[in-house]
Scaffold this motif. Structure first.
Motif, mmCIF file in Angstrom:
data_model
loop_
_atom_site.group_PDB
_atom_site.id
_atom_site.type_symbol
_atom_site.label_atom_id
_atom_site.label_comp_id
_atom_site.label_asym_id
_atom_site.label_seq_id
_atom_site.Cartn_x
_atom_site.Cartn_y
_atom_site.Cartn_z
ATOM 1 N N PRO A 112 15.784 38.018 88.995
ATOM 2 C CA PRO A 112 15.285 36.428 88.856
ATOM 3 C C PRO A 112 14.328 36.772 90.383
ATOM 4 O O PRO A 112 12.826 36.347 90.070
ATOM 5 C CB PRO A 112 16.098 35.812 89.473
ATOM 6 C CG PRO A 112 17.106 36.149 88.687
ATOM 7 C CD PRO A 112 17.325 38.309 89.236
ATOM 8 N N ALA A 113 13.973 37.218 91.015
ATOM 9 C CA ALA A 113 13.218 36.522 92.341
ATOM 10 C C ALA A 113 12.197 37.928 92.131
ATOM 11 O O ALA A 113 11.262 37.363 92.427
ATOM 12 C CB ALA A 113 14.307 37.588 93.620
ATOM 13 N N LEU A 136 9.450 37.902 97.671
ATOM 14 C CA LEU A 136 10.334 39.601 98.089
ATOM 15 C C LEU A 136 10.399 39.933 99.437
ATOM 16 O O LEU A 136 11.119 40.532 98.931
ATOM 17 C CB LEU A 136 9.284 39.811 97.338
ATOM 18 C CG LEU A 136 8.804 40.412 95.943
ATOM 19 C CD1 LEU A 136 8.423 41.498 95.435
ATOM 20 C CD2 LEU A 136 10.278 40.434 95.304
ATOM 21 N N SER A 137 9.838 39.341 100.449
ATOM 22 C CA SER A 137 9.767 39.879 101.490
ATOM 23 C C SER A 137 11.692 39.385 101.982
ATOM 24 O O SER A 137 11.815 40.411 102.676
ATOM 25 C CB SER A 137 9.082 39.030 102.773
ATOM 26 O OG SER A 137 8.048 39.344 102.967
ATOM 27 N N PRO A 138 12.687 38.716 101.666
ATOM 28 C CA PRO A 138 13.574 38.386 101.940
ATOM 29 C C PRO A 138 14.925 39.358 101.318
ATOM 30 O O PRO A 138 15.505 40.014 101.797
ATOM 31 C CB PRO A 138 13.456 36.935 101.576
ATOM 32 C CG PRO A 138 12.838 36.298 101.893
ATOM 33 C CD PRO A 138 11.778 37.587 101.051
ATOM 34 N N THR A 139 14.020 40.180 100.002
ATOM 35 C CA THR A 139 14.652 41.182 99.519
ATOM 36 C C THR A 139 14.657 42.453 100.335
ATOM 37 O O THR A 139 15.078 43.003 99.925
ATOM 38 C CB THR A 139 14.943 40.811 98.166
ATOM 39 O OG1 THR A 139 13.434 41.990 98.110
ATOM 40 C CG2 THR A 139 14.259 39.513 97.486
ATOM 41 N N VAL A 140 13.549 42.605 100.893
ATOM 42 C CA VAL A 140 13.913 43.891 101.464
ATOM 43 C C VAL A 140 14.850 44.397 102.254
ATOM 44 O O VAL A 140 15.531 45.003 102.080
ATOM 45 C CB VAL A 140 12.236 43.989 102.462
ATOM 46 C CG1 VAL A 140 12.384 45.608 102.594
ATOM 47 C CG2 VAL A 140 10.924 43.866 101.290
ATOM 48 N N VAL A 180 21.812 35.873 101.877
ATOM 49 C CA VAL A 180 20.442 35.886 102.671
ATOM 50 C C VAL A 180 18.847 35.472 101.927
ATOM 51 O O VAL A 180 18.261 35.149 102.325
ATOM 52 C CB VAL A 180 20.418 36.559 104.218
ATOM 53 C CG1 VAL A 180 19.039 36.090 104.573
ATOM 54 C CG2 VAL A 180 21.193 36.080 104.798
ATOM 55 N N ALA A 181 19.167 36.531 101.384
ATOM 56 C CA ALA A 181 18.215 36.881 100.791
ATOM 57 C C ALA A 181 18.090 35.539 98.945
ATOM 58 O O ALA A 181 16.922 35.363 98.254
ATOM 59 C CB ALA A 181 18.386 37.918 99.918
ATOM 60 N N GLY A 182 18.978 35.185 98.773
ATOM 61 C CA GLY A 182 19.364 33.925 97.334
ATOM 62 C C GLY A 182 19.769 34.621 96.856
ATOM 63 O O GLY A 182 19.084 34.080 95.408
ATOM 64 N N THR A 183 20.247 36.187 96.658
ATOM 65 C CA THR A 183 20.138 36.193 95.092
ATOM 66 C C THR A 183 21.231 36.253 94.572
ATOM 67 O O THR A 183 22.073 37.259 93.540
ATOM 68 C CB THR A 183 19.581 37.989 95.461
ATOM 69 O OG1 THR A 183 20.396 38.684 96.338
ATOM 70 C CG2 THR A 183 17.911 37.673 95.503
ATOM 71 N N LEU A 184 22.095 35.172 95.597
ATOM 72 C CA LEU A 184 23.737 34.530 94.627
ATOM 73 C C LEU A 184 23.836 33.859 93.805
ATOM 74 O O LEU A 184 24.001 32.288 94.210
ATOM 75 C CB LEU A 184 24.723 34.715 95.671
ATOM 76 C CG LEU A 184 25.201 36.126 96.561
ATOM 77 C CD1 LEU A 184 26.007 36.317 97.664
ATOM 78 C CD2 LEU A 184 25.440 37.383 95.566
ATOM 79 N N PRO A 185 23.406 33.789 92.492
ATOM 80 C CA PRO A 185 23.953 32.194 91.850
ATOM 81 C C PRO A 185 24.801 31.513 91.880
ATOM 82 O O PRO A 185 24.948 30.324 92.040
ATOM 83 C CB PRO A 185 22.700 33.106 90.615
ATOM 84 C CG PRO A 185 23.154 33.932 90.124
ATOM 85 C CD PRO A 185 23.496 34.639 91.816
ATOM 86 N N GLU A 186 25.582 32.085 91.974
ATOM 87 C CA GLU A 186 27.084 31.068 92.123
ATOM 88 C C GLU A 186 28.052 32.026 93.456
ATOM 89 O O GLU A 186 28.781 32.745 93.235
ATOM 90 C CB GLU A 186 28.217 31.311 91.106
ATOM 91 C CG GLU A 186 26.969 30.711 89.697
ATOM 92 C CD GLU A 186 28.147 31.166 88.605
ATOM 93 O OE1 GLU A 186 29.736 31.403 88.875
ATOM 94 O OE2 GLU A 186 28.092 31.562 87.631
ATOM 95 N N PRO A 187 27.364 30.980 94.561
ATOM 96 C CA PRO A 187 28.254 31.618 95.749
ATOM 97 C C PRO A 187 29.090 31.424 95.849
ATOM 98 O O PRO A 187 30.196 32.556 96.822
ATOM 99 C CB PRO A 187 27.566 30.960 96.924
ATOM 100 C CG PRO A 187 26.383 29.561 96.650
ATOM 101 C CD PRO A 187 26.502 29.871 94.633
#
Length: 387
Positions: A282-283, A303-307, A362-369
Motif C-alpha cells: 500500500p505504501a 517511502l523514506s520511512p520504509t527504507v 514505525v514505517a506505518g505498514t501494520l494496518p492492524e497493530p
C-alpha cells in the motif's frame, strides 16, 4: 489490549515499544502511470503440510492467491515464481509450475499485470552442457507463456557454473530471446542474493559483466522489455541504466536504494521489480501515485520511512529476506501461520524478527497493530524470550 510490547535485544535484555496508530491508506483504483512496478510475491506454506527441509513444497493456494490479489488491488504487478517465492530454497519445480498456472489464471480473471520466472532449477545441478540448459529453459518457457505471463529469464546456477565466458551467455540468451512471444525481462541477481551466481555474465568484475550483458541487450533490443538488476549498488545501476538500448527498461531490484532509483535523476529513472514491494505494497502504491502527480516530496515522505525496514529485511545473509516477507504477511493476517516451505521460517533469529516488527510499525505498514502485537507476543513466548 495494550499497545506496548516487550521486545528482545541481542544482549539478552528487553525494551518497551509502544505501537503507533495505523496509517490508513486508500488503495488506488488504477496502476501507476509514470513507472511500471512489480512486487515479487512469496508463497504461503500449507500449515497442514510437511514443508520440512528437503520435502516437496505444499502450498496454501487460497492464501497464496489472495496475497497476489492484494498486490493487484494496490495497482502493482506480480512478479511470480521469483527468488522471493523461494526458487532454489524450498520451492520445487512441480509446485512452481502449478503456481505459475494458477497465478496466470487469476491475473487473467482480474486483469492484473503478471510476469513469471523462467529458469533451470528443475535440472540436475551437475548439468554443464549448454544445449541441455537451453532445453531446460525452454520447458519452463513453455509453461510460463501458456499461463499468459511475461517471461523473466532468471539467472541460472547451472549456467553460472558451466559457462566458460561471455560467449556462452550470448549463445544461451540469443536462442531463448528468439523464442519469446513478447519482450522478456532479463534478470541479474547478484551473489548477495545467491552466492552460486558469482561471476554471472562471464566475469567477477562488475563492469566487465555489465559489458557482456549489454552486448546481449543491444543484439536483440526488440525482444527485451527490460533487465532487472539486483546488485544493491545504486551507482552501478545508474551507469548501466544510461547505457541501455532505446526502449529497454531497467527494473530496479535494489531493496536498499529503491526510492532514489525509482524517482530518478537527470531525466533518467528505474522502474521497479522488488521483493520489498510485497512487504510495503500500500505504501509503495501511494508513493508511485504521488510521483504520477509530480509530487516528489510526498513520494519521499511515504517511502523514506520504509527504507530502514527494507534494510533490516535484506540484511546479511541477504538470501534469507524471504523469512521477513512471510513474517510480515503473518503479522498482517495475510496468512494463517508463520510457516514457510522448506522450513525457512527458521532462517532469521527472533531478535532479527523483533526488529522487523518494530520497523514495520514505525514505517506505518501494520494496518492492524493490535493483531500484529498479539501475534508477536505469541511468537516471543514460543521463542522463550517473553517475560
Amino acid at each position: 489490549m495494550s499497545r506496548t510490547i516487550q521486545l528482545p535485544r541481542s544482549d539478552g535484555s528487553l525494551y518497551s515499544h509502544h505501537l503507533h496508530e495505523p496509517v490508513n491508506r486508500s488503495l488506488p483504483t488504477e496502476a501507476p502511470t509514470s513507472r511500471i512496478a512489480y512486487a515479487a510475491a512469496h508463497v504461503v506454506a500449507d500449515p497442514f503440510g510437511e514443508n520440512t527441509p528437503g520435502s516437496a513444497a505444499e502450498i496454501d493456494w487460497d492464501s497464496t492467491l489472495a496475497f497476489r490479489g492484494h498486490l493487484w488491488e494496490c495497482g502493482l504487478g506480480v512478479a511470480e515464481a521469483m527468488d522471493t517465492a523461494q526458487r532454489g530454497m524450498g520451492l520445487d519445480w512441480s509446485a512452481t509450475r502449478e503456481l505459475i498456472r494458477r497465478s496466470g489464471e487469476e491475473a487473467a480473471r482480474v486483469g492484473g499485470r503478471i510476469a513469471a520466472g523462467v529458469g533451470t532449477d528443475h535440472l540436475s545441478p551437475q548439468i554443464t552442457d549448454l544445449d541441455e540448459l537451453i532445453e531446460g529453459y525452454r520447458e519452463q518457457l513453455d509453461v510460463t507463456q501458456r499461463a499468459g505471463a511475461r517471461v523473466i529469464l532468471m539467472a541460472s546456477r547451472q549456467l553460472a557454473a558451466a559457462a566458460a565466458g561471455p560467449a556462452d551467455y550470448r549463445k544461451v540468451y540469443d536462442k531463448l530471446l528468439a523464442e519469446v512471444e513478447q519482450p522478456a525481462i532479463l534478470h541479474w541477481l547478484g551473489p548477495a542474493f545467491d552466492p552460486a551466481l558469482e561471476g554471472y555474465w562471464g566475469s567477477n568484475d562488475i563492469d566487465e559483466a555489465a559489458d557482456s550483458l549489454l552486448e546481449i541487450l543491444h543484439a536483440r533490443p526488440e525482444r527485451i522489455d527490460g533487465v532487472k538488476v539486483s546488485l544493491l549498488d545504486a551507482e552501478h545501476e545508474i551507469r548501466l541504466r544510461e547505457r541501455l538500448p532505446e526502449g529497454v527498461r531497467l527494473y530496479t531490484g535494489d531493496d536498499f536504494n529503491y526510492p532514489r532509483l525509482i524517482k530518478g535523476e537527470s531525466g533518467s529513472h528505474s522502474d521497479a521489480l522488488l521483493g520489498v514491494f510485497a512487504a510495503i505494497a500500500p505504501a509503495a502504491a501511494a508513493a508511485l501515485h504521488a510521483l504520477d502527480e509530480g509530487d516528489e516530496v510526498r513520494f519521499d515522505e511515504i517511502l523514506s520511512p520504509t527504507v530502514p525496514l527494507a534494510r533490516q529485511l535484506f540484511a546479511q545473509p541477504t538470501y534469507y529476506y524471504k523469512t521477513g516477507i512471510a513474517f510480515l504477511a503473518w503479522l498482517r493476517g495475510q496468512q494463517p501461520g508463520f510457516g514457510m516451505v522448506g522450513g525457512l521460517q527458521s532462517g532469521r533469529s527472533i531478535v532479527h524478527l523483533a526488529e522487523v516488527f518494530r520497523l514495520a510499525d514505525v514505517a506505518g505498514t501494520l494496518p492492524e497493530p493490535d493483531r500484529a502485537a498479539d501475534r508477536m507476543r505469541g511468537l516471543l513466548e514460543i521463542a522463550g524470550v517473553a517475560r
